[in-house]
Design a protein around this motif. Structure first.
Motif, PDB file in Angstrom:
ATOM      1  N   SER A  87      55.922 -12.529   7.859  1.00  0.00           N
ATOM      2  CA  SER A  87      55.510 -13.932   7.953  1.00  0.00           C
ATOM      3  C   SER A  87      54.081 -14.150   7.468  1.00  0.00           C
ATOM      4  O   SER A  87      53.471 -15.177   7.766  1.00  0.00           O
ATOM      5  CB  SER A  87      55.639 -14.410   9.405  1.00  0.00           C
ATOM      6  OG  SER A  87      56.970 -14.308   9.850  1.00  0.00           O
ATOM      7  N   GLY A  88      53.537 -13.198   6.741  1.00  0.00           N
ATOM      8  CA  GLY A  88      52.150 -13.289   6.337  1.00  0.00           C
ATOM      9  C   GLY A  88      51.247 -12.784   7.450  1.00  0.00           C
ATOM     10  O   GLY A  88      51.708 -12.241   8.456  1.00  0.00           O
ATOM     11  N   CYS A  89      49.951 -12.952   7.297  1.00  0.00           N
ATOM     12  CA  CYS A  89      48.979 -12.490   8.295  1.00  0.00           C
ATOM     13  C   CYS A  89      48.883 -13.518   9.412  1.00  0.00           C
ATOM     14  O   CYS A  89      48.429 -14.645   9.197  1.00  0.00           O
ATOM     15  CB  CYS A  89      47.615 -12.289   7.644  1.00  0.00           C
ATOM     16  SG  CYS A  89      47.615 -11.032   6.353  1.00  0.00           S
ATOM     17  N   GLU A  90      49.312 -13.117  10.610  1.00  0.00           N
ATOM     18  CA  GLU A  90      49.345 -14.035  11.746  1.00  0.00           C
ATOM     19  C   GLU A  90      48.784 -13.364  13.000  1.00  0.00           C
ATOM     20  O   GLU A  90      48.447 -12.179  12.984  1.00  0.00           O
ATOM     21  CB  GLU A  90      50.778 -14.528  11.997  1.00  0.00           C
ATOM     22  CG  GLU A  90      51.389 -15.349  10.868  1.00  0.00           C
ATOM     23  CD  GLU A  90      50.729 -16.706  10.672  1.00  0.00           C
ATOM     24  OE1 GLU A  90      49.915 -17.106  11.530  1.00  0.00           O
ATOM     25  OE2 GLU A  90      51.025 -17.371   9.660  1.00  0.00           O
ATOM     26  N   LEU A  91      48.703 -14.129  14.085  1.00  0.00           N
ATOM     27  CA  LEU A  91      48.173 -13.646  15.363  1.00  0.00           C
ATOM     28  C   LEU A  91      49.263 -12.931  16.160  1.00  0.00           C
ATOM     29  O   LEU A  91      50.341 -13.480  16.373  1.00  0.00           O
ATOM     30  CB  LEU A  91      47.618 -14.827  16.167  1.00  0.00           C
ATOM     31  CG  LEU A  91      46.976 -14.513  17.514  1.00  0.00           C
ATOM     32  CD1 LEU A  91      45.709 -13.675  17.324  1.00  0.00           C
ATOM     33  CD2 LEU A  91      46.637 -15.807  18.261  1.00  0.00           C
ATOM     34  N   TRP A  92      48.959 -11.707  16.589  1.00  0.00           N
ATOM     35  CA  TRP A  92      49.899 -10.892  17.381  1.00  0.00           C
ATOM     36  C   TRP A  92      49.242 -10.477  18.696  1.00  0.00           C
ATOM     37  O   TRP A  92      48.021 -10.539  18.841  1.00  0.00           O
ATOM     38  CB  TRP A  92      50.280  -9.642  16.593  1.00  0.00           C
ATOM     39  CG  TRP A  92      51.268  -9.897  15.486  1.00  0.00           C
ATOM     40  CD1 TRP A  92      51.065 -10.653  14.355  1.00  0.00           C
ATOM     41  CD2 TRP A  92      52.600  -9.397  15.400  1.00  0.00           C
ATOM     42  NE1 TRP A  92      52.191 -10.646  13.576  1.00  0.00           N
ATOM     43  CE2 TRP A  92      53.146  -9.882  14.185  1.00  0.00           C
ATOM     44  CE3 TRP A  92      53.377  -8.589  16.215  1.00  0.00           C
ATOM     45  CZ2 TRP A  92      54.449  -9.574  13.785  1.00  0.00           C
ATOM     46  CZ3 TRP A  92      54.678  -8.280  15.819  1.00  0.00           C
ATOM     47  CH2 TRP A  92      55.189  -8.776  14.616  1.00  0.00           C
ATOM     48  N   ASN A  93      50.076 -10.027  19.651  1.00  0.00           N
ATOM     49  CA  ASN A  93      49.532  -9.454  20.876  1.00  0.00           C
ATOM     50  C   ASN A  93      50.379  -8.286  21.356  1.00  0.00           C
ATOM     51  O   ASN A  93      51.518  -8.098  20.934  1.00  0.00           O
ATOM     52  CB  ASN A  93      49.348 -10.508  21.968  1.00  0.00           C
ATOM     53  CG  ASN A  93      50.662 -11.067  22.491  1.00  0.00           C
ATOM     54  OD1 ASN A  93      51.732 -10.778  21.975  1.00  0.00           O
ATOM     55  ND2 ASN A  93      50.580 -11.886  23.522  1.00  0.00           N
ATOM     56  N   TYR A  94      49.776  -7.505  22.254  1.00  0.00           N
ATOM     57  CA  TYR A  94      50.423  -6.297  22.773  1.00  0.00           C
ATOM     58  C   TYR A  94      50.029  -6.145  24.233  1.00  0.00           C
ATOM     59  O   TYR A  94      48.840  -6.194  24.577  1.00  0.00           O
ATOM     60  CB  TYR A  94      49.959  -5.086  21.969  1.00  0.00           C
ATOM     61  CG  TYR A  94      50.489  -3.769  22.450  1.00  0.00           C
ATOM     62  CD1 TYR A  94      51.856  -3.544  22.585  1.00  0.00           C
ATOM     63  CD2 TYR A  94      49.616  -2.724  22.768  1.00  0.00           C
ATOM     64  CE1 TYR A  94      52.352  -2.317  23.017  1.00  0.00           C
ATOM     65  CE2 TYR A  94      50.094  -1.496  23.191  1.00  0.00           C
ATOM     66  CZ  TYR A  94      51.462  -1.295  23.317  1.00  0.00           C
ATOM     67  OH  TYR A  94      51.940  -0.080  23.742  1.00  0.00           O
ATOM     68  N   ASP A  95      51.030  -5.980  25.108  1.00  0.00           N
ATOM     69  CA  ASP A  95      50.760  -5.896  26.544  1.00  0.00           C
ATOM     70  C   ASP A  95      50.568  -4.477  27.038  1.00  0.00           C
ATOM     71  O   ASP A  95      50.371  -4.246  28.233  1.00  0.00           O
ATOM     72  CB  ASP A  95      51.868  -6.583  27.338  1.00  0.00           C
ATOM     73  CG  ASP A  95      53.232  -5.920  27.168  1.00  0.00           C
ATOM     74  OD1 ASP A  95      53.311  -4.853  26.527  1.00  0.00           O
ATOM     75  OD2 ASP A  95      54.230  -6.481  27.669  1.00  0.00           O
ATOM     76  N   GLY A  96      50.649  -3.496  26.150  1.00  0.00           N
ATOM     77  CA  GLY A  96      50.453  -2.109  26.531  1.00  0.00           C
ATOM     78  C   GLY A  96      51.737  -1.393  26.860  1.00  0.00           C
ATOM     79  O   GLY A  96      51.734  -0.166  27.033  1.00  0.00           O
ATOM     80  N   THR A  97      52.843  -2.120  26.933  1.00  0.00           N
ATOM     81  CA  THR A  97      54.126  -1.511  27.300  1.00  0.00           C
ATOM     82  C   THR A  97      55.227  -1.851  26.310  1.00  0.00           C
ATOM     83  O   THR A  97      55.844  -0.976  25.708  1.00  0.00           O
ATOM     84  CB  THR A  97      54.556  -1.980  28.703  1.00  0.00           C
ATOM     85  OG1 THR A  97      53.525  -1.655  29.643  1.00  0.00           O
ATOM     86  CG2 THR A  97      55.851  -1.305  29.123  1.00  0.00           C
ATOM     87  N   ASN A  98      55.484  -3.135  26.139  1.00  0.00           N
ATOM     88  CA  ASN A  98      56.529  -3.568  25.232  1.00  0.00           C
ATOM     89  C   ASN A  98      56.038  -3.553  23.789  1.00  0.00           C
ATOM     90  O   ASN A  98      54.847  -3.418  23.525  1.00  0.00           O
ATOM     91  CB  ASN A  98      56.995  -4.980  25.611  1.00  0.00           C
ATOM     92  CG  ASN A  98      57.532  -5.035  27.029  1.00  0.00           C
ATOM     93  OD1 ASN A  98      58.533  -4.401  27.351  1.00  0.00           O
ATOM     94  ND2 ASN A  98      56.849  -5.778  27.891  1.00  0.00           N
ATOM     95  N   ALA A  99      56.955  -3.719  22.860  1.00  0.00           N
ATOM     96  CA  ALA A  99      56.578  -3.744  21.452  1.00  0.00           C
ATOM     97  C   ALA A  99      55.674  -4.943  21.178  1.00  0.00           C
ATOM     98  O   ALA A  99      55.847  -6.007  21.783  1.00  0.00           O
ATOM     99  CB  ALA A  99      57.827  -3.818  20.583  1.00  0.00           C
ATOM    100  N   PRO A 100      54.700  -4.805  20.296  1.00  0.00           N
ATOM    101  CA  PRO A 100      53.840  -5.945  19.928  1.00  0.00           C
ATOM    102  C   PRO A 100      54.689  -7.106  19.414  1.00  0.00           C
ATOM    103  O   PRO A 100      55.764  -6.908  18.843  1.00  0.00           O
ATOM    104  CB  PRO A 100      52.954  -5.368  18.815  1.00  0.00           C
ATOM    105  CG  PRO A 100      52.951  -3.898  19.067  1.00  0.00           C
ATOM    106  CD  PRO A 100      54.315  -3.578  19.571  1.00  0.00           C
ATOM    107  N   SER A 101      54.205  -8.317  19.616  1.00  0.00           N
ATOM    108  CA  SER A 101      54.959  -9.494  19.182  1.00  0.00           C
ATOM    109  C   SER A 101      54.018 -10.529  18.565  1.00  0.00           C
ATOM    110  O   SER A 101      52.841 -10.594  18.906  1.00  0.00           O
ATOM    111  CB  SER A 101      55.703 -10.125  20.355  1.00  0.00           C
ATOM    112  OG  SER A 101      54.800 -10.528  21.368  1.00  0.00           O
TER     113      SER A 101
END
Length: 229
Positions: A87-101
């Motif tokens: 989707s191009g360069c966008e904002l992601w996050n990661y909670d330390g457990t689940n896969a980044p989204s």
């Protein structure tokens, strides 16, 4: 790494051979060290290191990121960063457990290329291009669950291109472009429309403030006033 006494030592050869892993944007999250590094197989990816075991690539990404500046930042007990996954360069996050989204596809069909992720007033602020107004000041609030543009500082499609977002004296300071003043120092109090602090280089010339840093309860930065360079 360096313990302050013994000679610095290499933690790991992430990209074996003569090539480089280029680890950067080192950020502490959940008692581990996170960073972006290059692997010849996967390209630029998110990695972590627990201080004991070998560094490992965080799963679920395979971004082959070409976003340039991942800007790893901890916000609301999660790690936020910039990645490219179709989707191009966008904002992601990661909670330390689940896969980044991906937080949101801010610029559908293109790249919003967020930058300068900075926590201010319990919200995440950043520069982004929504596809209509160019690069402007945006924010993300986990309650509303959708990033939104704070202000269209430079009306039209060019954008004010905010840089070096820095919190000082309970306000958000940054460099922005607004004709007829060019790139000057601006600030935002979280409520009213952002305002220019001063036209340091009077007229249409830019003072181009950068490297904003808080020291001794004052805000320091480099700038060109048109006389002294």
């Amino acid at each position: 790494k360096y313990d302050g006494t013994n000679a610095p030592s290499m933690v790991a050869n992430i990209n074996p051979g003569s090539g480089s892993g280029y680890p950067n944007y080192l950020t502490v999250f959940n008692y581990e060290l996170y960073f972006i590094a290059y692997d010849v197989t996967y390209g630029n990816e998110l990695w972590n290191y627990d201080g004991t075991n070998a560094p490992s690539m965080v799963g679920g990404m395979n971004t082959q990121s070409g976003c340039g500046n991942p800007y790893l930042t901890v916000f609301n007990n999660e790690l936020y960063f910039i990645a490219e996954v179709g989707s191009g360069c966008e904002l992601w996050n990661y909670d330390g457990t689940n896969a980044p989204s991906m937080v949101a596809d801010i610029n559908p069909g293109g790249s919003s290329s967020p930058g300068y992720l900075t926590v201010f007033n319990n919200e995440l602020y950043f520069r982004a291009n929504g596809g209509t107004y160019g690069y402007e000041l945006w924010k993300y609030n986990v309650t509303t669950n959708a990033p939104s543009m704070v202000a269209n500082i430079y009306p039209g499609t060019s954008g004010s291109s905010p840089h070096d977002l820095t919190v000082f004296n309970n306000e958000l300071y940054f460099r922005a472009n607004y004709p007829p003043n060019g790139y000057e120092l601006w600030k935002y109090d979280g409520t009213n429309f952002p305002s220019m602090v001063a036209d340091i280089n009077p007229g249409s010339s830019s003072s181009s403030p950068n490297s904003l840093t808080v020291f001794n309860n004052e805000l320091y930065f480099s700038a060109n006033d048109g006389t002294n360079g």
